[in-house]
Write a protein that holds these residues in place. Structure first.
Motif: not given
Length: 338
Positions: A28-33, A115-117, A156-160
């Motif tokens: 699902a490309a998500t998670g928590c730390t 926001f990774d939704l 699910g983090a992305t850049v640019g």
């Protein structure tokens, strides 16, 4: 500390008083730390985002009375991800960790989300059970290793993202630490900015907006914005943020911890271009365990250390990330030029 002391990299797990754990869902490309301070830590925060998703940040204001934090939860899922912090609180209460209020202990858990939704499965978000799992991983898992990259809140983090999802690259989670004499300072960074990530020492791109959907060439977002200032805009507003937690064994007051957080925000400007945009919800927490036992280390030195180590964590969040769901990573670019 002697005058001849120099910065030395150390494992972030070696900073006394803290444990770090992840919950990761790559499908699902998500998670928590979760960063847990079992004995409590003095907290501070710096919020510069235009649309932050956060919990208990007001509690960290220096004039407010509660002066101890038991955990910081960094999560995906946008505002939905704040539910993960409730899971953290439940698990800490079950273990007797929290502020003694008489009939029970109330764990003080601060939280911020990215926001990774739009990247993975928008219907899947970290919640109570995921927060519990990350807390158990922190307290019961391997205390000598903190995984980086496409893990936890960085999954699910992305850049640019100026020109949309077809040209972005993979961000991630970085966790780095340094020591100077007896002082130890670490940073956990979830790297999900609108802008590109650069090496602050060379200015070269690490990850960011690509020149075309089928290209691994990274191009300057700043120059693209300047060249076409009327025609370029974010496809989705308020969908980015870099959230971080600084940990240290120093003894700090809430006001001092807040100042360190403010100073550490310079790391964003050094590594993310552009940064602090209206589309970023940037937040930095500081947790100080006081294990060092004295507070005569200059705050400016601690702030400098926090800035340096946060720069390293932000870069590491991209260099250690794996490409998933069609988003290439730094590793993919490195392979293409090797």
């Amino acid at each position: 500390m002697s005058a001849s002391s120099t910065w030395q990299p150390i494992p972030i797990s070696s900073i006394e008083g803290f444990r770090i754990g992840h919950f990761t869902n790559r499908d699902a490309a998500t998670g928590c730390t979760v960063i847990v301070a079992e004995q409590g830590a003095t907290g501070g925060v710096d919020v510069r985002g235009g649309a932050p998703a956060s919990r208990e940040t007001d509690l960290l204001r220096p004039e407010n009375t509660v002066d101890v934090v038991h955990a910081v939860c960094l999560s995906g899922g946008s505002a939905f991800g704040l539910e993960a912090a409730s899971g953290v609180a439940r698990e800490l209460e079950a273990r007797g960790i929290g502020l003694d209020v008489g009939p029970t202990r109330v764990p003080i858990v601060c939280s911020s989300c990215i926001f990774d939704l739009a990247f993975g499965d928008a219907s899947v978000r970290p919640g109570v059970q995921e927060g519990i799992s990350a807390t158990r991983a922190a307290l019961d898992g391997d205390s000598t290793c903190v995984p980086e990259g496409t893990v936890g809140a960085g999954t699910g983090a992305t850049v640019g993202k100026l020109r949309g999802p077809s040209m972005l690259m993979k961000g991630g989670l970085g966790a780095r630490a340094i020591e100077l004499g007896l002082l130890r300072v670490g940073a956990v960074a979830v790297v999900n900015p609108c802008g590109n990530v650069v090496d602050p020492r060379t200015g070269s791109f690490i990850a960011g907006m690509r020149s075309a959907p089928d290209s691994l060439e990274i191009v300057s977002m700043e120059e693209a914005m300047l060249a076409d200032s009327d025609g370029l805009s974010m496809p989705l507003d308020r969908t980015n943020t870099t959230i971080s937690c600084i940990i240290t064994n120093a003894r700090l007051t809430k006001a001092q911890a807040t100042k360190v957080a403010q100073m550490a925000a310079d790391a964003y400007a050094h590594t993310i271009r552009p940064t602090h945009t209206t589309n970023d919800g940037d937040t930095i927490y500081v947790l100080a365990s006081g294990e060092l036992g004295f507070n005569d280390i200059p705050i400016d030195l601690i702030g400098l250390a926090a800035t340096r180590v946060l720069e390293e964590a932000i870069c590491a969040g991209c260099t250690t990330a794996d490409g998933i769901h069609g988003a290439p990573s730094y590793k993919d670019v490195a392979k293409s030029v090797s």
